[in-house]
Design an enzyme around this catalytic site. Structure first.
Site, PDB file in Angstrom:
ATOM      1  N   SER A 142       0.836  -1.196  -0.123  1.00  0.00           N
ATOM      2  CA  SER A 142       0.036  -0.302  -0.106  1.00  0.00           C
ATOM      3  C   SER A 142       1.109   0.945  -0.127  1.00  0.00           C
ATOM      4  CB  SER A 142      -0.835   0.424   1.154  1.00  0.00           C
ATOM      5  OG  SER A 142      -1.149   1.588   1.459  1.00  0.00           O
ATOM      6  N   TYR A 155      -2.525  -0.385  10.382  1.00  0.00           N
ATOM      7  CA  TYR A 155      -2.612  -1.092   8.802  1.00  0.00           C
ATOM      8  C   TYR A 155      -1.369  -0.911   8.431  1.00  0.00           C
ATOM      9  CZ  TYR A 155      -4.409  -1.092   4.445  1.00  0.00           C
ATOM     10  OH  TYR A 155      -4.402  -1.368   3.035  1.00  0.00           O
TER      11      TYR A 155
HETATM   12  P1  NDP Z   1     -11.133  -6.367  -0.481  1.00  0.00           P
HETATM   13  O1  NDP Z   1     -11.546  -5.315   0.399  1.00  0.00           O
HETATM   14  O2  NDP Z   1     -12.368  -5.656  -1.847  1.00  0.00           O
HETATM   15  O3  NDP Z   1     -11.279  -6.926  -0.696  1.00  0.00           O
HETATM   16  C1  NDP Z   1     -10.593  -7.970   0.125  1.00  0.00           C
HETATM   17  C2  NDP Z   1     -10.078  -8.995   0.303  1.00  0.00           C
HETATM   18  O4  NDP Z   1      -9.352 -10.330   0.873  1.00  0.00           O
HETATM   19  C3  NDP Z   1     -11.721 -10.130  -0.220  1.00  0.00           C
HETATM   20  O5  NDP Z   1     -11.876 -10.751  -1.593  1.00  0.00           O
HETATM   21  C4  NDP Z   1     -11.884 -10.774   1.029  1.00  0.00           C
HETATM   22  O6  NDP Z   1     -12.396 -12.093   1.151  1.00  0.00           O
HETATM   23  C5  NDP Z   1     -10.153 -10.952   1.291  1.00  0.00           C
HETATM   24  N1  NDP Z   1     -10.230 -11.837   2.900  1.00  0.00           N
HETATM   25  C6  NDP Z   1     -10.147 -10.403   3.673  1.00  0.00           C
HETATM   26  N2  NDP Z   1      -9.718 -11.498   4.673  1.00  0.00           N
HETATM   27  C7  NDP Z   1      -9.078 -13.026   4.124  1.00  0.00           C
HETATM   28  C8  NDP Z   1      -8.819 -14.065   4.981  1.00  0.00           C
HETATM   29  N3  NDP Z   1      -8.861 -14.029   6.350  1.00  0.00           N
HETATM   30  N4  NDP Z   1      -8.342 -14.729   4.616  1.00  0.00           N
HETATM   31  C9  NDP Z   1      -8.228 -14.767   2.545  1.00  0.00           C
HETATM   32  N5  NDP Z   1      -9.546 -13.889   2.099  1.00  0.00           N
HETATM   33  C10 NDP Z   1      -9.351 -12.758   2.716  1.00  0.00           C
HETATM   34  O7  NDP Z   1      -9.661  -4.747  -0.786  1.00  0.00           O
HETATM   35  P2  NDP Z   1      -9.119  -4.179  -1.681  1.00  0.00           P
HETATM   36  O8  NDP Z   1      -9.252  -5.099  -3.001  1.00  0.00           O
HETATM   37  O9  NDP Z   1      -8.767  -2.816  -1.589  1.00  0.00           O
HETATM   38  O10 NDP Z   1      -7.881  -5.063  -0.810  1.00  0.00           O
HETATM   39  C11 NDP Z   1      -6.802  -5.656  -1.451  1.00  0.00           C
HETATM   40  C12 NDP Z   1      -5.329  -5.391  -1.209  1.00  0.00           C
HETATM   41  O11 NDP Z   1      -5.062  -4.381  -1.539  1.00  0.00           O
HETATM   42  C13 NDP Z   1      -4.982  -5.432   0.564  1.00  0.00           C
HETATM   43  O12 NDP Z   1      -3.970  -6.580   1.273  1.00  0.00           O
HETATM   44  C14 NDP Z   1      -5.431  -3.804   0.881  1.00  0.00           C
HETATM   45  O13 NDP Z   1      -4.695  -3.644   2.111  1.00  0.00           O
HETATM   46  C15 NDP Z   1      -4.780  -3.382  -0.938  1.00  0.00           C
HETATM   47  N6  NDP Z   1      -4.827  -1.856  -0.760  1.00  0.00           N
HETATM   48  C16 NDP Z   1      -6.160  -1.395  -1.280  1.00  0.00           C
HETATM   49  C17 NDP Z   1      -5.905  -0.475  -1.446  1.00  0.00           C
HETATM   50  C18 NDP Z   1      -7.176   0.965  -1.520  1.00  0.00           C
HETATM   51  O14 NDP Z   1      -7.371   2.189  -1.423  1.00  0.00           O
HETATM   52  N7  NDP Z   1      -8.226  -0.330  -1.789  1.00  0.00           N
HETATM   53  C19 NDP Z   1      -4.978   1.045  -1.098  1.00  0.00           C
HETATM   54  C20 NDP Z   1      -4.198  -0.238  -0.720  1.00  0.00           C
HETATM   55  C21 NDP Z   1      -3.327  -0.850  -0.474  1.00  0.00           C
HETATM   56  P3  NDP Z   1     -13.129 -12.837   2.097  1.00  0.00           P
HETATM   57  O15 NDP Z   1     -13.798 -11.839   2.305  1.00  0.00           O
HETATM   58  O16 NDP Z   1     -14.429 -12.819   0.675  1.00  0.00           O
HETATM   59  O17 NDP Z   1     -12.467 -13.812   2.065  1.00  0.00           O
END
Ligand code: NDP
Length: 244
Positions: A142, A155
């Site tokens: 991030s 975070y």
């Molecule tokens: P979303 O919340 O849309 O996606 C997060 C994903 O992580 C979901 O598919 C969720 O699936 C999965 N997840 C959460 N907990 C678990 C778990 N215990 N096991 C398996 N899967 C898990 O957010 P983003 O797409 O934005 O996030 C993706 C990545 O990008 C993250 O690492 C986030 O920190 C990073 N990021 C995002 C930014 C943004 O602004 N969006 C900025 C910077 C970084 P499910 O709940 O079905 O398990």
């Protein structure tokens, strides 16, 4: 992009946002993708969409906080499509709050998903990649891996850790490629988990400039498409309008 075709790619956290977009983008370039997350009905829809548009995908339930689960996920991918060429450690959570709120359970959840989840992903694929003398580990960090903001201390700490783990892994390997992708604010469900009112309101304001998840997917496609002797070590992709 010839260096993507037929590669076996596993993606964690592919049930929404960035992970979903990455799965679609890599599949459309000819990769065989295996998607994991806890919400399996979403994964099934994603797999149906990819397969219907001529790609190759499979899904499996995955909780990245559980090492055995992660190993089964990688083993499942190998049985379906062959040895794993690329892992995208993307799953993450972001329940922001000031430290003084003492939301200790949320701190622990961020540590478990964002740090332990990435380490589990690495543990599941590194032995095979080492034996084969090739592979690519892509960790989604991030802009929070580069600067800290109020309410985001824990975070950001988890994302600084992802950055450090990635660079350490890169330095320890001369055949396995390691890429850190550091997104700025991107449209997704990430902020839905913020239980703290101040954090949620600040995030709502901040997210007005969010870019589409496909912007991150394109950066990952670029990194994977490079020849084996080229390691794209880090890419930061942020909204043009972002002050951070
Ligand atoms: P979303 O919340 O849309 O996606 C997060 C994903 O992580 C979901 O598919 C969720 O699936 C999965 N997840 C959460 N907990 C678990 C778990 N215990 N096991 C398996 N899967 C898990 O957010 P983003 O797409 O934005 O996030 C993706 C990545 O990008 C993250 O690492 C986030 O920190 C990073 N990021 C995002 C930014 C943004 O602004 N969006 C900025 C910077 C970084 P499910 O709940 O079905 O398990």
């Amino acid at each position: 992009m010839s260096d993507i075709r037929d590669k076996v790619v596993i993606i964690t956290g592919a049930s929404s946002g960035i992970g979903e977009a990455v799965a679609k983008a890599l599949a459309s370039e000819g990769a065989k993708v295996v998607v994991g997350a806890r919400r399996t009905e979403r994964l099934e829809t994603l797999v149906r969409d990819i397969n219907a548009s001529g790609g190759l995908a499979a899904a499996r339930a995955l909780d990245v906080t559980n090492l055995e689960d992660m190993q089964s996920f990688a083993d499942f991918a190998e049985k379906e499509f062959g040895a794993v060429d690329v892992i995208v450690n993307n799953a993450g959570v972001m329940p922001l709050s000031p430290l003084a709120s003492l939301k200790v359970d949320e701190w622990n959840r961020m540590i478990d998903v964002n740090i332990r989840g990435v380490l589990h992903g690495i543990a599941a694929v590194i032995p095979g990649m080492t034996v084969r003398g090739s592979g690519h580990v892509i960790n989604v960090a991030s802009i929070g891996a580069h600067a800290v903001t109020p309410t985001a201390a824990v975070y950001c700490a988890t994302k600084y850790a992802v950055w450090a783990i990635s660079d350490g892994l890169r330095q320890e390997n001369d055949k396995i490629r390691v890429t850190t992708i550091s997104p700025g604010v991107v449209e997704s469900e990430l902020a839905d988990s913020i239980s703290d009112e101040r954090g949620r309101n600040e995030m709502k304001e901040f997210r007005r400039i969010a870019i589409k998840p496909d912007a991150i997917a394109r950066a990952i496609v670029y990194a994977v498409s490079q020849p084996a002797d080229v390691d794209v070590s880090e890419i930061i992709v942020r909204p043009t309008a972002s002050p951070f």
